[in-house]
Structures are given as structure tokens and as C-alpha cells.
Design a protein around this motif. Structure first.
Motif, PDB file in Angstrom:
ATOM      1  N   GLY A 165      -7.234  39.716 -24.639  1.00  0.00           N
ATOM      2  CA  GLY A 165      -7.015  40.852 -25.527  1.00  0.00           C
ATOM      3  C   GLY A 165      -5.726  40.853 -26.322  1.00  0.00           C
ATOM      4  N   ALA A 166      -4.582  40.783 -25.644  1.00  0.00           N
ATOM      5  CA  ALA A 166      -3.292  40.863 -26.348  1.00  0.00           C
ATOM      6  C   ALA A 166      -3.096  39.677 -27.286  1.00  0.00           C
ATOM      7  N   ARG A 167      -3.548  38.506 -26.867  1.00  0.00           N
ATOM      8  CA  ARG A 167      -3.390  37.311 -27.710  1.00  0.00           C
ATOM      9  C   ARG A 167      -4.314  37.386 -28.924  1.00  0.00           C
ATOM     10  N   ILE A 168      -5.506  37.936 -28.761  1.00  0.00           N
ATOM     11  CA  ILE A 168      -6.433  38.127 -29.889  1.00  0.00           C
ATOM     12  C   ILE A 168      -5.808  39.093 -30.887  1.00  0.00           C
ATOM     13  N   ARG A 169      -5.236  40.174 -30.385  1.00  0.00           N
ATOM     14  CA  ARG A 169      -4.567  41.153 -31.252  1.00  0.00           C
ATOM     15  C   ARG A 169      -3.447  40.490 -32.045  1.00  0.00           C
ATOM     16  N   GLN A 170      -2.644  39.689 -31.379  1.00  0.00           N
ATOM     17  CA  GLN A 170      -1.539  38.990 -32.034  1.00  0.00           C
ATOM     18  C   GLN A 170      -2.065  38.024 -33.102  1.00  0.00           C
ATOM     19  N   GLU A 171      -3.127  37.307 -32.804  1.00  0.00           N
ATOM     20  CA  GLU A 171      -3.711  36.357 -33.760  1.00  0.00           C
ATOM     21  C   GLU A 171      -4.228  37.070 -35.002  1.00  0.00           C
ATOM     22  N   ILE A 172      -4.876  38.201 -34.810  1.00  0.00           N
ATOM     23  CA  ILE A 172      -5.369  38.986 -35.944  1.00  0.00           C
ATOM     24  C   ILE A 172      -4.198  39.436 -36.813  1.00  0.00           C
ATOM     25  N   HIS A 173      -3.152  39.923 -36.178  1.00  0.00           N
ATOM     26  CA  HIS A 173      -1.985  40.383 -36.934  1.00  0.00           C
ATOM     27  C   HIS A 173      -1.306  39.235 -37.687  1.00  0.00           C
ATOM     28  N   GLU A 174      -1.090  38.116 -37.008  1.00  0.00           N
ATOM     29  CA  GLU A 174      -0.417  36.972 -37.641  1.00  0.00           C
ATOM     30  C   GLU A 174      -1.198  36.416 -38.828  1.00  0.00           C
ATOM     31  N   ARG A 175      -2.509  36.353 -38.713  1.00  0.00           N
ATOM     32  CA  ARG A 175      -3.313  35.702 -39.744  1.00  0.00           C
ATOM     33  C   ARG A 175      -3.772  36.648 -40.851  1.00  0.00           C
ATOM     34  N   SER A 176      -3.983  37.913 -40.512  1.00  0.00           N
ATOM     35  CA  SER A 176      -4.512  38.835 -41.529  1.00  0.00           C
ATOM     36  C   SER A 176      -3.481  39.861 -41.991  1.00  0.00           C
ATOM     37  N   GLY A 177      -2.401  40.012 -41.226  1.00  0.00           N
ATOM     38  CA  GLY A 177      -1.416  41.027 -41.548  1.00  0.00           C
ATOM     39  C   GLY A 177      -1.858  42.421 -41.124  1.00  0.00           C
ATOM     40  N   ARG A 178      -2.991  42.501 -40.510  1.00  0.00           N
ATOM     41  CA  ARG A 178      -3.550  43.782 -40.089  1.00  0.00           C
ATOM     42  C   ARG A 178      -2.977  44.170 -38.731  1.00  0.00           C
ATOM     43  N   ASP A 179      -2.358  45.338 -38.663  1.00  0.00           N
ATOM     44  CA  ASP A 179      -1.799  45.836 -37.419  1.00  0.00           C
ATOM     45  C   ASP A 179      -2.845  46.705 -36.739  1.00  0.00           C
ATOM     46  N   VAL A 180      -3.337  46.247 -35.607  1.00  0.00           N
ATOM     47  CA  VAL A 180      -4.411  46.967 -34.913  1.00  0.00           C
ATOM     48  C   VAL A 180      -3.962  47.331 -33.508  1.00  0.00           C
ATOM     49  N   SER A 181      -4.530  48.368 -32.984  1.00  0.00           N
ATOM     50  CA  SER A 181      -4.178  48.783 -31.628  1.00  0.00           C
ATOM     51  C   SER A 181      -4.907  47.900 -30.617  1.00  0.00           C
ATOM     52  N   ILE A 182      -4.292  47.758 -29.468  1.00  0.00           N
ATOM     53  CA  ILE A 182      -4.915  46.979 -28.400  1.00  0.00           C
ATOM     54  C   ILE A 182      -6.204  47.660 -27.945  1.00  0.00           C
ATOM     55  N   ASN A 183      -6.247  48.996 -28.019  1.00  0.00           N
ATOM     56  CA  ASN A 183      -7.468  49.716 -27.646  1.00  0.00           C
ATOM     57  C   ASN A 183      -8.625  49.356 -28.568  1.00  0.00           C
ATOM     58  N   VAL A 214      -9.012  46.546 -30.103  1.00  0.00           N
ATOM     59  CA  VAL A 214      -9.428  45.180 -29.750  1.00  0.00           C
ATOM     60  C   VAL A 214     -10.321  45.217 -28.518  1.00  0.00           C
ATOM     61  N   TYR A 215      -9.890  45.909 -27.468  1.00  0.00           N
ATOM     62  CA  TYR A 215     -10.687  45.946 -26.240  1.00  0.00           C
ATOM     63  C   TYR A 215     -12.021  46.668 -26.428  1.00  0.00           C
ATOM     64  N   THR A 216     -12.029  47.718 -27.216  1.00  0.00           N
ATOM     65  CA  THR A 216     -13.290  48.415 -27.501  1.00  0.00           C
ATOM     66  C   THR A 216     -14.262  47.482 -28.207  1.00  0.00           C
ATOM     67  N   THR A 217     -13.751  46.727 -29.160  1.00  0.00           N
ATOM     68  CA  THR A 217     -14.592  45.791 -29.912  1.00  0.00           C
ATOM     69  C   THR A 217     -15.051  44.641 -29.024  1.00  0.00           C
ATOM     70  N   LEU A 218     -14.174  44.114 -28.192  1.00  0.00           N
ATOM     71  CA  LEU A 218     -14.565  43.058 -27.258  1.00  0.00           C
ATOM     72  C   LEU A 218     -15.691  43.540 -26.341  1.00  0.00           C
ATOM     73  N   ASP A 219     -15.560  44.749 -25.810  1.00  0.00           N
ATOM     74  CA  ASP A 219     -16.606  45.313 -24.943  1.00  0.00           C
ATOM     75  C   ASP A 219     -17.930  45.451 -25.693  1.00  0.00           C
ATOM     76  N   ARG A 220     -17.858  45.938 -26.932  1.00  0.00           N
ATOM     77  CA  ARG A 220     -19.074  46.110 -27.736  1.00  0.00           C
ATOM     78  C   ARG A 220     -19.734  44.763 -28.009  1.00  0.00           C
ATOM     79  N   LEU A 221     -18.937  43.760 -28.373  1.00  0.00           N
ATOM     80  CA  LEU A 221     -19.478  42.440 -28.663  1.00  0.00           C
ATOM     81  C   LEU A 221     -20.072  41.796 -27.407  1.00  0.00           C
ATOM     82  N   GLU A 222     -19.459  42.054 -26.282  1.00  0.00           N
ATOM     83  CA  GLU A 222     -20.005  41.532 -25.027  1.00  0.00           C
ATOM     84  C   GLU A 222     -21.319  42.226 -24.684  1.00  0.00           C
ATOM     85  N   SER A 223     -21.392  43.530 -24.897  1.00  0.00           N
ATOM     86  CA  SER A 223     -22.639  44.249 -24.602  1.00  0.00           C
ATOM     87  C   SER A 223     -23.764  43.837 -25.550  1.00  0.00           C
ATOM     88  N   LYS A 224     -23.424  43.368 -26.747  1.00  0.00           N
ATOM     89  CA  LYS A 224     -24.421  42.839 -27.689  1.00  0.00           C
ATOM     90  C   LYS A 224     -24.845  41.417 -27.332  1.00  0.00           C
TER      91      LYS A 224
END
Length: 113
Positions: free
Chosen positions: A30-48, A50-60
Motif C-alpha cells: 500500500g504505502a509503496r504504491i501510494r509513493q509510486e503514484i505520487h512520484e510518477r503522476s504528481g497526484r497526492d492521494v491518501s493511503i485510505n 489506495v487501500y480502498t481501491t486495492l480492496d475493490r480490485l481484489e474483490s473484482k
């Protein structure tokens, strides 16, 4: 008649998260994915988010997760790691192809070259 099922449509943030998992490979948590998104896209996202999206993608069925070994640097806590399922790769490939097809020929108008 048999129809080939289409991969699910992904939202833009879901795409960023899946791309992060793909890029980070065995280091995708989770935290490393968040950091990668920020570094590559400049988008500052909350860790929550990221985890909500990871859970949703896993449930799909697009991701799988597992818990790593406890580490001293985390005070004996375990990390949850993620990897793409074949269906996640297919969904990401489909989204990438759709985006590049729509953007084809627009590079100058979008001032990307």
C-alpha cells in the motif's frame, strides 16, 4: 453462441493503482504504491484511497494479496503485498489500448512532443 467476455472497465485511479502494482512487482504494498503514484503522476492521494481501491480490485478478482513476514523495522508487523491476476493484466491492457487508440494522432494538439 459464445461471447468472449470483455475485461471490466477501470476508473483512472484504478488504472494508476494497477500500474503501480505492475511496476513495483514483488515490492507492491500500500504505502509503496501510494509513493509510486505520487512520484510518477504528481497526484497526492491518501493511503485510505489506495487501500480502498486495492480492496475493490481484489474483490473484482483483478488482484491477489498475501501477508509477508513480520519485520523489525515495522515493529514486528506484517505487510500486505499485492500482485496482478491474469484478469487484472487483461483489464489494464484493455484500458491502455483504449487510451492509446483515442490519443493516437493528438500528440501535437496536446503538446506532448
Amino acid at each position: 453462441m459464445w461471447f468472449k467476455s470483455e475485461p471490466p472497465v477501470l476508473g483512472d485511479f484504478e488504472q494508476l493503482v494497477l500500474l503501480g502494482v505492475l511496476r513495483l512487482e514483488a515490492d507492491a504494498y500500500g504505502a509503496r504504491i501510494r509513493q509510486e503514484i505520487h512520484e510518477r503522476s504528481g497526484r497526492d492521494v491518501s493511503i485510505n484511497a489506495v487501500y480502498t481501491t486495492l480492496d475493490r480490485l481484489e474483490s473484482k478478482g483483478l488482484l491477489r494479496s498475501w501477508t509477508g513476514e513480520p519485520t523489525a523495522q515495522r515493529g514486528g508487523r506484517r505487510r500486505k503485498f499485492y500482485a496482478l491476476e491474469p484478469s487484472g493484466e487483461a483489464a489494464l491492457r484493455h484500458a491502455y489500448r483504449a487510451f492509446t487508440a483515442m490519443a493516437d494522432g493528438l500528440e501535437r494538439r496536446l503538446d506532448t512532443k
